[in-house]
Design an enzyme around this catalytic site. Sequence first.
Site, PDB file in Angstrom:
ATOM      1  CD  GLU A  35      74.092  50.395  62.661  1.00  0.00           C
ATOM      2  OE1 GLU A  35      72.946  50.004  62.382  1.00  0.00           O
ATOM      3  OE2 GLU A  35      74.443  50.797  63.781  1.00  0.00           O
ATOM      4  NE  ARG A 261      65.006  41.069  57.252  1.00  0.00           N
ATOM      5  CZ  ARG A 261      65.827  42.085  57.536  1.00  0.00           C
ATOM      6  NH1 ARG A 261      65.488  43.319  57.261  1.00  0.00           N
ATOM      7  NH2 ARG A 261      66.979  41.864  58.104  1.00  0.00           N
ATOM      8  CE  LYS A 271      73.973  44.443  60.421  1.00  0.00           C
ATOM      9  NZ  LYS A 271      74.534  45.662  59.822  1.00  0.00           N
TER      10      LYS A 271
END
Length: 559
Positions: A35, A261, A271
């Site tokens: 994204e 992850r 982020k």
Amino acid sequence: MSTPKPAPDFIRQIVADDVAAGKNQGRVITRFPPEPNGYLHIGHAKSICLNFGVAQEFRGQCNLRFDDTNPTKEEVEYVESIQADVRWLGFNWEDRLFYASDYFEQLYQYALHLIQAGKAYVCDLSAEEIRQHRGTLTEPGKDSPYRSRAVDENLDLFTRMRAGEFPDGARVLRARIDMASPNLNLRDPVLYRILHAEHHRTGDRWCIYPMYDYAHPISDALEGITHSICTLEFEDHRPLYDWTLDNLPVPFRPYQYEFARLNLTYTVMSKRKLLKLVQEGRVAGWDDPRMPTLSGMRRRGYPPEAIRKFCDLIGVGKRENLVDLALLEYCVREDLNRRAPRVMGVLRPLKVVLVNYPEGRAEELDAVNNPEDPAMGARKVPFSRELYIERDDFMEEPPKKFYRLAPGREVRLRYAYFIKCLEVIKDATGEVVELRCAYDPETKGGYAPDGRQVKATLHWVSAAHAVPAEVRVYDRLFTQPNPGEDKDTEFQTFLNPDSLETLKPCWVEPSLKGAAAGSHYQFERLGYFCADKDSTLGAPVFNRTATLRDPWAKIQQAR
Ligand code: ATP
Ligand code: MG
């Protein structure tokens, strides 16, 4: 690299089995779907190496797809940095650069299809009411009063949502699945929301935007993705991924697989948090060399090969864990040890005057560029009467085990001569400002013909020839191994106040005068350094990439 290949991870095993079974005629197509709401970080590198790596290994393809369905947080700056970072890491999407926003019209048509099939409805509940109706893990949800709206009314309202007749938040389109499902994601999830916001690619053409869970499976299907690989937090979303694809006439049926992850010690990775650090001025930007972003690591001097090696070493699994930052630093050192030329630079200078070296004379001494790689050759280093050495390499009253320079003591200057300290000059405050030493001309090259030994070899630069430099010494950004762990304490609390020390002027050998931004060096005895983009000719700036050894590993061992 020559280490034997370990057994394939579970993702590669699934792909290998599918290929062996002739699924999709043996085709493998993956995608990396960022994204564009921030810069890529080291966690993304794991996903990039996995998606592009699997594609390469199975002679498939990996697409780069921007998941740009949220116009309020996304920016062109991010789109550009992400492409630069993926390329820098060493991967190539060729002509397959896609955007979820390219599919907005198709996504809309599929939504009409769901409405016509009675599988989606326009809901007028507010976001808060929807939340209240959703129920909990132990209680089923309650149906929305709009759940049984007629198809025609739904079509009319949804068309008018698109036409811009309603304000933000007035209505949403929801899937009609099962309000009693044990999986909350299947309790009539929102597919579309109204957002009168300018999109960086589609401008003001749309005022309704699809949700990730709806857009993602369809984007995968439109691109013919065979293996849609994502992180574990999407495991609970997989039933919705499957529902979407099973209820639409999509041209292809992809499947989703989840892996754990990457989490790293002394690092925050979300982020949202990284954006905070930038916005609050805690760091100098997304590419601050202390940031775990790829652009920060590039600026710090981490080579892409080292990051890929790191991703290889950590592997791909199903269980969340916390990887030691020291492992990444180890990969960086290993890589730079082989490729970085050795140079001499003095970070905290102390002047040395060689009283028996003729004034005005200078000579060039031979220095090896890389003992690990003779092919890197040698260079000349100027030597003269006045030198700088490292302040730490002298002690007026040396304790036991301090073998470096002290009054009356002899040491070797690397590639040069033995010198002996005769006199210590201090300023009015008592600080040592200069050493008077004698050199032994018989020891040129660093060895005494009479066989006498010294216990230390120091790096140095010739004061008359050295170039002034700024050196930025970085340490870890956080003081806690897991700064995001404690939900009640803001992660900023754990910022390391000493994560940056700027040293100026430092003195480096003249070969570094025009060091190009991004070039790597090993400053002898000090560590690995990388020329920063702030460098100008004659005034280079260096970032400390890593120390030569891991000081933290030693501390750990001592425990
Ligand atoms: P963040 O949580 O850091 O904000 P994100 O998941 O929102 O990241 P995306 O741009 O959606 O960021 O991520 C693109 C891809 O990278 C996704 O497939 C995601 O699963 C993967 N990814 C993100 N963070 C990590 C991580 N720490 N380790 C491995 N893969 C990750
Ligand atoms: Mg995401």
